[in-house]
Scaffold this active site. Structure first.
Site, mmCIF file in Angstrom:
data_model
loop_
_atom_site.group_PDB
_atom_site.id
_atom_site.type_symbol
_atom_site.label_atom_id
_atom_site.label_comp_id
_atom_site.label_asym_id
_atom_site.label_seq_id
_atom_site.Cartn_x
_atom_site.Cartn_y
_atom_site.Cartn_z
ATOM 1 C CG ASP A 164 80.627 96.341 69.204
ATOM 2 O OD1 ASP A 164 81.505 95.961 68.413
ATOM 3 O OD2 ASP A 164 80.533 95.912 70.378
ATOM 4 N NE ARG A 177 88.456 96.073 64.655
ATOM 5 C CZ ARG A 177 88.777 94.833 64.257
ATOM 6 N NH1 ARG A 177 88.680 94.521 62.973
ATOM 7 N NH2 ARG A 177 89.171 93.933 65.116
ATOM 8 N NE ARG A 187 76.523 96.995 74.277
ATOM 9 C CZ ARG A 187 76.162 96.303 73.195
ATOM 10 N NH1 ARG A 187 76.969 96.216 72.147
ATOM 11 N NH2 ARG A 187 74.992 95.709 73.158
ATOM 12 C CE1 TYR A 238 84.300 102.877 73.405
ATOM 13 C CE2 TYR A 238 86.375 102.322 74.472
ATOM 14 C CZ TYR A 238 85.549 102.290 73.363
ATOM 15 O OH TYR A 238 85.969 101.686 72.201
#
Length: 285
Positions: free
Chosen positions: A69, A67, A214, A127
């Site tokens: 953001d 999921r 992040r 990612y």
């Protein structure tokens, strides 16, 4: 003597449920993340479910690999859904795309067994965090990359990143509101690549915590510009305290680019995204 009509089993057969896996790419800029929200708040999940429900002629519920953001993008979000509708993979693919907004697209669709689960069958996720490193603010891709005007030393960033590879307690690198049961995750690789004016943080792990990528990107950028020493990344890791960490990097530089599953599922493969980095050679896993 009574006999069973030839077509008596037809309604029962029509109710048989099959499972479909699919790959979806999207720009997350206009959405409050992947997960369905309260009415009136746009989410990627809701848009895809509406599109597939039109193709199936019945409500569809989706399950995803990860999921993302608000503001986060994906070039390879894997999903699955169950349906009693009889559709060819090309019907799901073209039908969904005909009903989706311009910033969400199906990449492929494939029937799978009921033992496949987009989230729980995933063995690893990958990612890419994309930094545009130039003194001038970019007028294009403004919400698809993170701009850093300070010169970043990629060698310092790469050296600092190595301490994070392997299995660790990543409490310091997760959001304080993270709801994961365990902060222990295994990073398989974490590499920095310079590609023109872009610096790409490429990271693959068995799973990720909330804001983990992040937060790592934020720390490495502070090290890369010389604001912090190389050792700082390891010091943060050892502290096991989010309050010792650096800034959380913006969401819009982050892309989910790959999900790994067992070979027997035989899912299609595609180049690693995002599109504007498609010429970048894939890294060894």
């Amino acid at each position: 003597m009574s006999s069973t009509p030839v077509d008596a089993a037809a309604p029962e057969a029509a109710a048989v449920v099959s499972r479909v896996a699919a790959c979806v790419e999207y720009s997350g800029t206009a959405y409050r993340g992947w997960q369905r929200q309260q009415p009136g708040v746009r989410s990627v999940q809701e848009e895809v479910e509406k599109a597939l429900s039109r193709v199936a002629n019945h409500p569809i519920q989706l399950f995803c690999a990860g999921r993302t953001d608000a503001g986060v993008h994906a070039s390879c979000q894997i999903i699955h859904f169950d349906s009693s509708a009889r559709r060819e993979p090309t019907n799901w693919f073209h039908g969904a795309n005909a009903n989706l907004p311009h910033d969400i697209s199906f990449v492929w669709a494939k029937p799978v067994g009921l033992d496949f689960h987009a989230r729980f069958s995933a063995m690893a996720r990958r990612y890419r965090y994309v930094i545009y490193n130039d003194p001038v603010r970019p007028a294009q891709l403004g919400r698809e990359v993170t701009w850093n005007y300070r010169p970043l030393d990629i060698e310092r960033m790469q050296e600092a990143a190595q301490v994070l590879v392997g299995e660790h307690d990543f409490t310091s690198y997760r959001a304080t509101a993270c709801q994961a049961k365990s902060p222990i995750k295994r990073i398989h690789h974490l590499k920095l690549i310079r590609f023109g004016k872009f610096i790409v943080l490429d990271i693959r792990a068995n799973a990720f915590l909330h804001h983990m990528v992040r937060n790592i990107a934020g720390v490495l950028m502070q090290i890369g510009c010389g604001e912090r020493p190389i050792e700082w990344a390891g010091e943060i890791l050892q502290a096991r305290d989010r309050h010792t960490g650096g800034l959380t990097a913006p969401a819009y530089g982050l892309y989910l680019v790959d999900v790994t599953y067992a070979e027997h599922f035989d899912l299609p493969k595609r180049y690693l995204g995002p599109h504007f980095l498609s010429a970048l050679n894939e890294l060894d896993d």
